[in-house]
Design a protein around this motif. Structure first.
Motif, mmCIF file in Angstrom:
data_model
loop_
_atom_site.group_PDB
_atom_site.id
_atom_site.type_symbol
_atom_site.label_atom_id
_atom_site.label_comp_id
_atom_site.label_asym_id
_atom_site.label_seq_id
_atom_site.Cartn_x
_atom_site.Cartn_y
_atom_site.Cartn_z
ATOM 1 N N ASP A 114 33.658 -69.567 78.904
ATOM 2 C CA ASP A 114 34.952 -68.897 78.759
ATOM 3 C C ASP A 114 35.156 -67.863 79.860
ATOM 4 O O ASP A 114 36.275 -67.658 80.329
ATOM 5 C CB ASP A 114 35.032 -68.209 77.392
ATOM 6 N N TYR A 115 34.058 -67.206 80.245
ATOM 7 C CA TYR A 115 34.111 -66.184 81.287
ATOM 8 C C TYR A 115 32.979 -66.433 82.290
ATOM 9 O O TYR A 115 31.863 -66.797 81.907
ATOM 10 C CB TYR A 115 33.921 -64.778 80.713
ATOM 11 N N VAL A 116 33.276 -66.215 83.566
ATOM 12 C CA VAL A 116 32.264 -66.179 84.604
ATOM 13 C C VAL A 116 32.345 -64.799 85.240
ATOM 14 O O VAL A 116 33.399 -64.404 85.756
ATOM 15 C CB VAL A 116 32.483 -67.270 85.668
ATOM 16 N N ALA A 117 31.249 -64.048 85.198
ATOM 17 C CA ALA A 117 31.251 -62.664 85.680
ATOM 18 C C ALA A 117 30.227 -62.476 86.783
ATOM 19 O O ALA A 117 29.141 -63.061 86.748
ATOM 20 C CB ALA A 117 30.957 -61.701 84.526
ATOM 21 N N ALA A 118 30.579 -61.642 87.753
ATOM 22 C CA ALA A 118 29.673 -61.344 88.860
ATOM 23 C C ALA A 118 30.006 -59.965 89.407
ATOM 24 O O ALA A 118 31.163 -59.535 89.367
ATOM 25 C CB ALA A 118 29.801 -62.392 89.968
ATOM 26 N N CYS A 119 29.004 -59.272 89.924
ATOM 27 C CA CYS A 119 29.244 -57.975 90.547
ATOM 28 C C CYS A 119 29.993 -58.166 91.863
ATOM 29 O O CYS A 119 29.903 -59.214 92.499
ATOM 30 C CB CYS A 119 27.937 -57.211 90.762
ATOM 31 N N VAL A 120 30.727 -57.123 92.268
ATOM 32 C CA VAL A 120 31.504 -57.180 93.512
ATOM 33 C C VAL A 120 31.322 -55.892 94.303
ATOM 34 O O VAL A 120 31.665 -54.807 93.833
ATOM 35 C CB VAL A 120 33.006 -57.394 93.235
ATOM 36 N N GLY A 121 30.735 -56.048 95.495
ATOM 37 C CA GLY A 121 30.744 -54.993 96.505
ATOM 38 C C GLY A 121 31.611 -55.534 97.615
ATOM 39 O O GLY A 121 32.830 -55.386 97.627
ATOM 40 N N GLY A 122 30.977 -56.254 98.574
ATOM 41 C CA GLY A 122 31.756 -57.089 99.492
ATOM 42 C C GLY A 122 32.257 -58.324 98.774
ATOM 43 O O GLY A 122 33.370 -58.781 98.966
ATOM 44 N N GLY A 123 31.378 -58.893 97.915
ATOM 45 C CA GLY A 123 31.824 -59.951 97.018
ATOM 46 C C GLY A 123 31.290 -61.339 97.262
ATOM 47 O O GLY A 123 31.870 -62.324 96.791
ATOM 48 N N SER A 124 30.145 -61.486 97.955
ATOM 49 C CA SER A 124 29.678 -62.840 98.284
ATOM 50 C C SER A 124 29.148 -63.606 97.084
ATOM 51 O O SER A 124 29.439 -64.799 96.922
ATOM 52 C CB SER A 124 28.615 -62.791 99.389
ATOM 53 N N ASN A 125 28.364 -62.954 96.229
ATOM 54 C CA ASN A 125 27.827 -63.709 95.082
ATOM 55 C C ASN A 125 28.945 -64.086 94.119
ATOM 56 O O ASN A 125 28.930 -65.161 93.526
ATOM 57 C CB ASN A 125 26.708 -62.912 94.399
ATOM 58 N N ALA A 126 29.938 -63.204 93.998
ATOM 59 C CA ALA A 126 31.061 -63.491 93.113
ATOM 60 C C ALA A 126 31.893 -64.657 93.646
ATOM 61 O O ALA A 126 32.235 -65.582 92.901
ATOM 62 C CB ALA A 126 31.935 -62.244 92.946
#
Length: 400
Positions: free
Chosen positions: A233-245
């Protein structure tokens, strides 16, 4: 509705909607265009694809598994929490995915040195690893504050043969490391390549790094139904520059029923210099050769930022994230240092998995969200890195 191709691919000038581009002098634009052309040509060859695929499987250890955090889910109540285990990759994070791609590209282009910045040190370690593998000199610029904080990764970079440059200007953290690395790159851009550590910078780097990281999303989209019979239902990832997200989001962009959530650092609060929640509190602006949301003063200069996670304290964000925010395809939230620390300890003590402080931001959001959802709901968190590098720092912070 915006097509998936439009969401995924920049236009010919490197823009995702109004964000991205090449805000660089004309002579550098020519070099960026050469890199873009070389990337497109080289990355499409069978030899390059086969070599990279083989390294992902036998060197990195891909595919990374998806793990059901059963005890953590029971502790939180509500939704089931699953982890995409990028922390199990060789070098301990998602960064190796694009570092191998960039190092191979540099080798194929005949470059003589690879230069990069690093915050938490994960990109630095991964790039030093990749450069050792392909036989290229590697120079890593890292803020003096982060060098003191992330000592285990500093030691690894030196062991791997990288030349480490301590950056003592400004806040002595990630933004200043980027400035320093880019200046070193400008000394000889014909022979050096700047291996940017996230989906930021002038085109083609946001596209290129996203492409390498998209293996996370492709795997997850196949794995999750195999494990659960459905998509999350949700996919979550941390964001700094945002590559893993961007890596994991890319696998689900065409599934509107899957909500995409980026989690930024609220730090110590929302006063200037106390957070790095760019998409939550920033405005469109230009820095480091691209246009995106950024935390800026009235003159358009970057503001000081803070996060307990060294890899997230950056005053801008990847242009594709800015586009996804404006379109409403992804939503962005911020969690503070204390919530991050709490998630770090809980995952460690309930599941026996020590996460990176960066990844713990996404985990903290999932732990807050899960009790609001039904027991049949699923949250997939991209556990982008392991916390070896943070263990001593966290122990000091908590008096352990």
């Amino acid at each position: 509705m915006t097509s998936v191709d439009t969401l995924m691919q920049p236009d010919a000038q490197g823009f995702f909607g109004p964000y991205g581009g090449q805000a660089v002098p004309e002579h550098l634009k020519k070099i960026m265009d050469e890199i873009a052309q070389a990337y497109v040509e080289i990355s499409q060859t069978q030899a390059y694809q086969d070599e990279l695929a083989e390294l992902y499987q036998y060197y990195v250890g891909r595919p990374s598994p998806i793990y059901f955090a059963k005890r953590l889910s029971a502790h939180c109540g509500g939704a089931r929490i699953y982890l995409k285990r990028e922390d199990l990759n060789h070098t301990g994070a998602h960064k190796i995915n694009h570092c191998l791609g960039e190092a191979l590209l540099a080798k194929h282009m005949g470059k003589t040195k690879v230069i990069a910045e690093t915050g938490a040190g994960q990109h630095g370690v991964a790039l030093a690893t990749a450069c050792a593998l392909v036989g290229l000199p590697c120079e890593i610029h890292m803020g003096a504050v982060d060098i003191a904080k992330e000592h285990p990764n500093v030691t690894k970079m030196k062991i791997l043969g990288a030349r480490l440059i301590s950056v003592t200007r400004g806040t002595q953290t990630l933004k200043d490391a980027v400035d320093s690395a880019f200046e070193a790159y400008l000394e000889d851009p014909q022979n050096f390549i700047y291996a940017i550590g996230s989906v930021v910078g002038p085109h083609p780097f946001p596209m290129m790094v996203r492409d390498f990281q998209s293996i996370i999303g492709r795997e997850a989209r196949t794995q999750f139904p195999q494990l659960t019979g459905r998509q999350p239902d949700y996919v979550a990832a941390c964001v700094g520059g945002g590559s893993n997200a961007m890596g994991i989001f890319s696998g689900f962009l065409d599934l509107p029923e899957v909500k995409l959530v980026g989690v930024e650092p609220a730090g110590r609060g929302f006063a200037i210099g106390d957070h790095a929640a760019t998409l939550s509190y920033g405005q469109p602006g230009t820095m480091h050769g691209f246009h995106s949301y950024m935390l800026q003063d009235p003159q358009g200069e970057p503001l000081p930022v803070h996060s307990i996670a060294s890899g997230l304290d950056y005053p801008s964000v990847g242009p594709q994230h800015s586009y996804l925010k404006d379109l409403g395809r992804a939503e962005y939230h911020a969690v503070d240092d204390q919530a991050c620390l709490d998630a770090f300890i809980k995952l460690s003590r309930i599941e026996g998995i020590i996460p990176a402080l960066e990844s713990a931001h996404a985990l903290a959001w999932a732990m807050q969200k899960a009790p609001e959802l039904d027991a049949d709901a699923c949250i997939l968190v991209n556990l982008s890195g392991r916390g070896d590098k943070d263990a001593d720092f966290v122990a000091e912070q908590l008096g352990l």
